[in-house]
Design an enzyme around this catalytic site. Structure first.
Site, PDB file in Angstrom:
ATOM      1  CD  GLN A   1      -6.130  -0.752   1.850  1.00 12.64           C
ATOM      2  OE1 GLN A   1      -5.854  -0.452   3.177  1.00 12.64           O
ATOM      3  NE2 GLN A   1      -6.713   0.246   1.160  1.00 12.64           N
TER       4      GLN A   1
ATOM      5  CE1 TYR B   1      -6.194  -7.912  -7.732  1.00 11.69           C
ATOM      6  CE2 TYR B   1      -8.285  -6.576  -7.683  1.00 11.69           C
ATOM      7  CZ  TYR B   1      -7.040  -6.501  -7.801  1.00 11.69           C
ATOM      8  OH  TYR B   1      -6.459  -5.516  -7.979  1.00 11.69           O
TER       9      TYR B   1
ATOM     10  CD  GLU C   1      -4.571  -5.164  -0.833  1.00 12.33           C
ATOM     11  OE1 GLU C   1      -3.526  -4.672  -1.164  1.00 12.33           O
ATOM     12  OE2 GLU C   1      -5.934  -4.844  -1.195  1.00 12.33           O
TER      13      GLU C   1
ATOM     14  CG  ASN D   1      -2.467   0.877   0.654  1.00 10.33           C
ATOM     15  OD1 ASN D   1      -2.434   2.022   0.488  1.00 10.33           O
ATOM     16  ND2 ASN D   1      -3.347  -0.176   0.339  1.00 10.33           N
ATOM     17  NE  ARG D   2      -2.973   4.937  -2.886  1.00 14.35           N
ATOM     18  CZ  ARG D   2      -3.663   3.938  -2.885  1.00 14.35           C
ATOM     19  NH1 ARG D   2      -4.017   3.077  -1.928  1.00 14.35           N
ATOM     20  NH2 ARG D   2      -4.188   3.699  -4.376  1.00 14.35           N
TER      21      ARG D   2
ATOM     22  CG  ASP E   1      -8.252   1.015  -2.187  1.00 13.50           C
ATOM     23  OD1 ASP E   1      -7.568   0.399  -1.511  1.00 13.50           O
ATOM     24  OD2 ASP E   1      -7.725   1.927  -3.052  1.00 13.50           O
TER      25      ASP E   1
ATOM     26  CG  HIS F   1      -3.020  -6.995  -4.490  1.00 11.51           C
ATOM     27  ND1 HIS F   1      -4.302  -6.654  -5.146  1.00 11.51           N
ATOM     28  CD2 HIS F   1      -2.487  -5.584  -4.112  1.00 11.51           C
ATOM     29  CE1 HIS F   1      -4.561  -5.729  -5.048  1.00 11.51           C
ATOM     30  NE2 HIS F   1      -3.768  -4.779  -4.390  1.00 11.51           N
TER      31      HIS F   1
ATOM     32  CG  HIS G   1       0.845  -2.175  -3.727  1.00  6.59           C
ATOM     33  ND1 HIS G   1       0.289  -2.400  -2.710  1.00  6.59           N
ATOM     34  CD2 HIS G   1      -0.361  -2.382  -4.533  1.00  6.59           C
ATOM     35  CE1 HIS G   1      -1.198  -2.331  -2.704  1.00  6.59           C
ATOM     36  NE2 HIS G   1      -1.454  -2.418  -3.681  1.00  6.59           N
TER      37      HIS G   1
HETATM   38  C1  GLA Z   1      -4.555  -1.522  -3.294  1.00  5.43           C
HETATM   39  C2  GLA Z   1      -4.710  -0.345  -3.208  1.00  5.43           C
HETATM   40  C3  GLA Z   1      -5.701   0.041  -4.352  1.00  5.43           C
HETATM   41  C4  GLA Z   1      -5.141  -0.282  -5.483  1.00  5.43           C
HETATM   42  C5  GLA Z   1      -4.858  -1.667  -5.644  1.00  5.43           C
HETATM   43  C6  GLA Z   1      -4.186  -2.061  -6.977  1.00  5.43           C
HETATM   44  O1  GLA Z   1      -5.422  -2.370  -2.892  1.00  5.43           O
HETATM   45  O2  GLA Z   1      -5.208   0.102  -1.993  1.00  5.43           O
HETATM   46  O3  GLA Z   1      -5.846   1.826  -4.217  1.00  5.43           O
HETATM   47  O4  GLA Z   1      -3.868   0.361  -5.806  1.00  5.43           O
HETATM   48  O5  GLA Z   1      -3.893  -2.206  -4.485  1.00  5.43           O
HETATM   49  O6  GLA Z   1      -4.884  -1.798  -8.079  1.00  5.43           O
END
Ligand code: GLA
Length: 352
Positions: A289, A182, A317, A80-81, A252, A180, A106
């Site tokens: 997340q 889905y 996540e 994440n960020r 998100d 990650h 990431h």
């Molecule tokens: C994470 C981020 C999202 C996005 C996805 C990948 O979950 O929080 O904002 O970047 O990864 O697309």
């Protein structure tokens, strides 16, 4: 039960990459490649005993090597960020790649999702498991310290995917590893996840700014669209016009998990009324997340010739909180030289 290995493809530099199939005696199977440690597929039964692949992914190795939605991959060094793509440890400021506006996402341009891991099939008390190791050099993606990383994937007899994360460094650094994947419990190619019901074991979440960065505020979920303390359908919150949903372009966000730090606890549960498949998530990490696939739109190279629309899958996540270097009251993602990073996350599938 056992693991099969076959050649999956070659990287642009001609390096061989493998696909491992983990199987149990009930017929569940998980495919994992040592490129990015990516979970390529998860085959589990529904209520009627029909097997379906419940995780989103590509049909071959090549598209995984391009920038994308991080399907099934191991994310590191920092999931994440990180605000403004910089952080400070021991008085030194480290500048990272700005790959999400001005922020870092990431692990950077070539994160752990884009590297080749060294694979080994090893024995544990639960049978064969897949051990992936990677040596991330001091300065890789500008992160400090030589980092030895190990991830062990196990498919158990009771249809759980156990992911164990280990890391050690020779210089103080940051580590926040996740996967990650889905999920779409109706099947990866079945449409969107709006009717899935989700429960998250958290009374609080970390509120975000318009850029999707935690502001530092730990906000109560009670009475808001972020309240998943009981099973709730995902769709209505997305359509609600709530400010947090607008900022995240959907869900998100990071939830602050209830319960003891560093102990394995239930973090979330997902239920799909259509297939009646369920998935429980357990983790030792402090946060999760929930990302509702807001940016998905993949029309090529998808498994089974499928197309993924927005919200075709969702991610859960497990992690340290995003932007946690900036907010000192968040659990610290700093790994000191000589310390051991050790976390476990389990995704368990069943029907009931
Ligand atoms: C994470 C981020 C999202 C996005 C996805 C990948 O979950 O929080 O904002 O970047 O990864 O697309």
């Amino acid at each position: 039960m056992g693991i099969e290995k076959k050649l999956y493809g070659r990287t642009n530099e001609g390096k061989e990459v493998f696909l491992f199939t983990l199987k149990n005696s009930g017929g569940a199977a998980v495919e994992i490649t040592n490129f990015g440690g990516i979970i390529v597929s998860i085959l589990v039964p529904d209520k009627k005993g029909r097997f379906d692949d419940v995780s989103l992914g590509y049909d071959s190795l090549e598209p995984y090597m391009e920038p994308g939605p991080y399907f099934g991959a191991i994310i590191g060094r920092y999931a994440n960020r990180i605000e403004n793509s910089e952080f400070e440890i021991n008085g030194i400021t480290y500048h990272l790649a700005a790959n999400d506006g001005k922020n870092h996402l990431h692990g950077g341009l070539k994160g752990f999702d884009k590297v080749i891991w060294h694979p080994q099939i090893v024995q544990s008390s639960e049978g064969e498991c897949l051990e992936l190791t990677y040596k991330s050099a001091d300065g890789e993606e500008n992160y400090p310290g030589n980092l030895d990383v190990k991830v062990i994937y196990t498919l158990t007899e009771d249809n759980a995917i156990k992911i164990e994360y280990f890391a050690e460094t020779d210089k103080d650094t940051v580590v926040n590893l996740t996967n990650h994947a889905y999920f779409n419990l109706s099947g990866h190619a079945s449409g969107d996840i709006l009717k899935h019901k989700l429960k998250i074991c958290a009374d609080f979440f970390t509120a975000v700014s318009p850029e999707g960065l935690p502001t530092g505020e730990i906000r109560e979920v009670k009475g808001t669209v972020m309240d998943f303390t009981d099973f709730k359908e995902i769709g209505p919150g997305l359509a609600s016009g709530d400010e947090q949903i607008i900022f995240g372009q959907g869900y998100d966000h990071n939830w602050v998990l209830n319960g003891e730090k560093n102990t394995l606890k239930k973090a979330a549960e997902l239920f799909d009324p259509e297939s009646e498949r369920r998935m429980e998530v357990y983790t030792t990490k402090p946060g999760i997340q929930f990302y509702s696939g807001n940016f998905l739109n993949v029309t090529e190279h998808v498994k089974d010739g499928a197309v993924y629309c927005k919200r075709a899958g969702l991610c859960l996540e497990t992690q340290y909180f995003p932007n946690s270097l900036k907010h000192k009251h968040f659990p610290s993602p700093i790994l000191k030289a000589g310390e051991k990073y050790r976390h476990t996350t389990i995704y368990k599938f069943f029907t009931a």
